[in-house]
Design an enzyme around this catalytic site. Structure first.
Site, mmCIF file in Angstrom:
data_model
loop_
_atom_site.group_PDB
_atom_site.id
_atom_site.type_symbol
_atom_site.label_atom_id
_atom_site.label_comp_id
_atom_site.label_asym_id
_atom_site.label_seq_id
_atom_site.Cartn_x
_atom_site.Cartn_y
_atom_site.Cartn_z
ATOM 1 C CG HIS A 277 24.913 -188.537 -57.256
ATOM 2 N ND1 HIS A 277 25.759 -187.517 -56.883
ATOM 3 C CD2 HIS A 277 24.931 -188.544 -58.607
ATOM 4 C CE1 HIS A 277 26.246 -186.935 -57.960
ATOM 5 N NE2 HIS A 277 25.768 -187.540 -59.019
ATOM 6 C CG ASP B 63 27.070 -186.895 -53.827
ATOM 7 O OD1 ASP B 63 26.764 -188.102 -53.815
ATOM 8 O OD2 ASP B 63 26.995 -186.176 -54.845
ATOM 9 C CB SER C 5 28.474 -187.404 -60.989
ATOM 10 O OG SER C 5 27.577 -186.382 -60.738
#
Length: 478
Positions: free
Chosen positions: A128, A158, A232
């Site tokens: 993402h 992911d 992230s």
């Protein structure tokens, strides 16, 4: 069978932590809070205190370890060109009068990444973080910036892999994440809120965590080390400076903008490493399947099956020539565990299948009536898509694929129309790219394998129930 939606008592927000184009959403389309029922009592995470020594050596500070770790954690910058939809842009007179009106804008975002192979310049991050990006660059801790080449990504876990050309890179050693225990100390390193490298510490709160709505295949490390937007793709390391996880998400009942409350999630390195190796070798990820459909055992089913408790998942269909069929699995069998792991629901078994390597052998603990059985089956690769003409001539020109795993985990069942050829029979029948086929008169199904099996006998009248955006409708196939 589709699993029931979670009861709405409180709005729970699962936010990617973060660095994608929407810093407060794990995936596109998940800006709205998910609904879930909170536990009766919420435990407050305990504050972590550092041990006095590790491996017999005094450790009064994390600084010596972090001096080795931080050079391997990078900033990931992305740019995406978005066309501006101007209702007057097609008017020649408007363009003559206003030639400088912009036709597109540039969306920029910031995430984190980890150098995992210094010689090859491989950088691991979240899918993402780079999803939809037109340009990606990586900034090292010493300030150098390099353009990144996309190697491959896997939306369902992911995980994404990039490559940069740079000298004097530092890579993190990778630990065996299966050895992590609840209570182990961990440190998160990333670039939250656009700040340069930031370090937070905490403990492992849980391992093997799953059941988060809106996510893909799940086997998360849960930690109370603060993880915030921009973290992230960053590193979760143990006190030896070894990589144990890739930070990916955080959780807050009040929404991601309310701040961190000590519930963060990371992808364990054993899972990320398996995906990374497949991406490095082929640019894609292969997944295995047992070839059967199941339904979670509830109290009513448990009573009907003669079980002492409502646990496990009952087999409702076995596909012909599948690994499950070869192993002797039968409709009505109750799967209690796989490779020693409890399977308390249909979702747990599906998640387990998706995280195993193709060709690996799975031992199922099965209850058939009152008889316990152990059945072994090797996982075979799941088909990625089916040509509609192979299923039924009325579907010619359409390509059907598995739903993204995040949609399955949110409770949606069916198949995705991944492509429709212009002028084809499917197009003339009204099918469009990105439609989700929820049901059909061919028979019951919940995934691509079931959709294929439902056409074992062609139905006389074929009608598809389709989800298009937020609207549902029936399409007769002529």
């Amino acid at each position: 069978m589709r699993h029931a939606p979670l009861k709405t008592i409180a709005a729970l927000s699962i936010a990617a932590a973060f660095g994608g184009f929407a810093a407060t959403a794990i995936r596109e389309g998940l800006d709205a809070p998910a609904k879930a029922e909170p536990p009766a009592a919420t435990a407050v995470p305990a504050m972590a205190t550092l041990p006095a020594a590790v491996d017999g050596q005094m450790l009064p500070s994390l600084a010596p370890m972090l001096q080795r770790v931080t050079p391997a954690v990078v900033s990931v910058h992305t740019k995406q060109r978005v066309r501006i939809r101007n209702p007057f842009a097609d008017d020649p007179m408007f363009r003559r009068l206003f030639p400088q009106v912009p036709q597109e804008r540039i969306n920029q975002s910031l995430g984190s990444g980890v150098v995992v192979d210094a010689a090859k310049g491989l950088v691991l991050t979240n899918h993402h973080v780079i999803e939809g990006a037109d340009e990606v660059s990586v900034t090292l801790s010493d300030g150098r910036t390099f353009p990144a080449t996309f190697v491959g990504s896997d939306p369902d876990t992911d995980v994404a892999l990039m490559k940069i050309q740079a000298d004097n890179l530092v890579a993190l050693p990778v630990a065996n994440s299966d050895q992590l225990r609840v209570g182990d100390f961990v440190v998160a390193v990333g670039n939250p809120f656009g700040f340069s490298q930031t370090v937070t510490s905490g403990i492992v709160s849980a391992v093997g965590r799953s059941g988060l709505p809106g996510m893909g295949y799940q086997n998360f490390i849960q930690t109370d080390a603060s993880i915030n937007p921009g973290n992230s793709g960053g590193a979760l390391v143990n006190l030896r400076g070894e990589l144990v996880g890739i930070n990916t998400a955080t959780f807050n009942p009040q929404g991601s903008r309310a701040g961190d409350i000590g519930i963060g999630f990371a992808i364990p390195t054993n899972l990320a490493g398996n995906v990374m190796r497949q991406l490095a070798d082929t640019g894609e990820v292969r997944r295995g399947s047992l070839g059967m459909e199941t339904q979670t055992v509830d109290d009513k089913l448990a009573q009907g099956l003669g079980l002492d408790a409502a646990r496990g998942t009952v087999v409702t269909r076995v596909y012909p020539n599948s690994p499950a069929a070869a192993a002797g699995v039968q409709v009505g069998d109750v799967v209690l565990s796989a490779n020693g792991q409890r399977m308390d629901s249909r979702e747990a078994l599906h998640n387990f299948e998706g995280l195993q390597a193709v060709g690996s052998e799975v031992e199922l603990d099965v209850r058939r009536g009152a008889t316990p059985l152990k059945l072994k089956a090797p996982l075979r690769e799941q088909p990625r898509s089916y040509d509609g003409a192979v299923l039924d001539t009325r579907l010619a020109g359409a390509t059907f694929a598995e739903l993204p795993e995040r949609l399955k985990q949110s409770g949606l069942g069916g198949v995705l129309v991944s492509n429709v050829a212009r002028g084809s029979r499917a197009a003339q029948n009204g099918l469009k790219k990105d439609d989700v086929v929820l049901a059909a008169t061919s028979g019951e199904f919940s995934d691509l394998g079931g959709f294929r099996a439902s056409f074992a006998q062609a139905p006389q009248r074929l009608v598809l129930r389709v989800l298009r955006g937020n609207a549902r409708g029936d399409l007769p196939m002529q």
